[in-house]
Design a protein around this motif. Structure first.
Motif, mmCIF file in Angstrom:
data_model
loop_
_atom_site.group_PDB
_atom_site.id
_atom_site.type_symbol
_atom_site.label_atom_id
_atom_site.label_comp_id
_atom_site.label_asym_id
_atom_site.label_seq_id
_atom_site.Cartn_x
_atom_site.Cartn_y
_atom_site.Cartn_z
ATOM 1 N N SER A 36 0.803 -1.222 0.000
ATOM 2 C CA SER A 36 0.000 0.000 0.000
ATOM 3 C C SER A 36 0.838 1.276 0.000
ATOM 4 O O SER A 36 0.293 2.370 0.051
ATOM 5 C CB SER A 36 -0.923 0.007 1.223
ATOM 6 N N ASN A 58 -7.229 1.189 -3.673
ATOM 7 C CA ASN A 58 -7.262 -0.103 -2.977
ATOM 8 C C ASN A 58 -8.381 -0.196 -1.958
ATOM 9 O O ASN A 58 -8.719 -1.287 -1.489
ATOM 10 C CB ASN A 58 -5.930 -0.358 -2.261
ATOM 11 N N GLY A 80 -3.872 -0.312 4.304
ATOM 12 C CA GLY A 80 -2.769 -1.258 4.249
ATOM 13 C C GLY A 80 -1.704 -0.974 5.289
ATOM 14 O O GLY A 80 -1.986 -0.846 6.474
#
Length: 235
Positions: free
Chosen positions: A47, A163, A167
């Motif tokens: 990420s 995303n 993350g």
């Protein structure tokens, strides 16, 4: 000319500014530590936007060398020394745990990219310190810091939103960045009155805050839509 009101309040204001600068310097010692620690702990940089880190380090390098060139008080930019070094360590961590076959946008295609970045930033700082960078470029670079710095935040924000997950992005680090931006806006308005630096810090504050909000929303991954309510029980 310096306002008369500032001259009257100067003894009290200086104590406040020194405290503010000290807090920024202390927090900058650890600003990137949570992110670096998280990468080494999880061995995952999925990420983390390499483009964001490279652009951010570019902005830090330009700001650091510009302040040194202008001979501004060390208290007004000393944190950039810590941030410069910590981003180098962050790039080293990214290089160590990056996967060569990562084809997603914002991710590494060449695992050596962070190493090239580290070499470039250190070399530029060196030639700037010894006075080999033209004065005309030093003046121009202040105008480049704003779009470069903003682009670095946008690149990381884009990865989170794409995303729908924070993350391995460290929210505490970005919160510290928000505080540091706010504090530096105050110190630069009073001590240097360099409006190009103030504008850069203000834009950075807004974008850093946006990343903090995105990390909060997507801390546990995509936001799940609430399930349809069950049918009412028959009485």
């Amino acid at each position: 000319m310096i306002p008369v009101s500032f001259l009257i309040l100067k003894p009290q204001a200086m104590g406040f500014l020194q405290l503010l600068s000290l807090s920024v310097n202390v927090l900058c010692l650890i600003q990137k530590v949570p992110q670096i620690y998280r990468i080494y702990k999880t061995k995952d940089v999925e990420s983390i936007s390499i483009a964001s880190v490279l652009l951010e380090e570019t902005a830090y390098t330009l700001v650091l060398t510009y302040n040194l060139w202008r001979n501004y008080p060390l208290s007004t930019f000393f944190e950039y020394v810590f941030l410069f070094v910590q981003d180098l360590l962050l790039l080293l961590a990214i290089w160590k745990y990056s996967k060569k076959d990562n084809k997603d946008k914002g991710k590494l295609s060449d695992p050596s990219t962070p190493l090239y970045g580290i070499l470039t930033f250190c070399l530029y700082l060196l030639i700037s310190v010894v006075g080999l960078v033209p004065s005309a470029w030093m003046r121009i670079c202040t105008m480049l810091v704003i779009p470069i710095g903003a682009s670095s935040k946008i690149a990381q924000l884009r990865i989170i939103l794409t995303n729908k997950s924070a993350g391995q992005v460290s929210r505490p680090g970005w919160m510290i960045a928000c505080y540091n931006n706010f504090a530096r806006i105050i110190t630069n308005l009073i001590e240097t009155r360099d409006m190009s630096m103030v504008l850069n810090l203000f834009i950075s504050l807004i974008l850093n805050l946006s990343i903090v909000i995105a990390c909060t929303i997507y801390k546990y991954g995509p936001v799940r839509k609430s399930k349809d309510k069950k049918k009412k029980k028959t009485t």
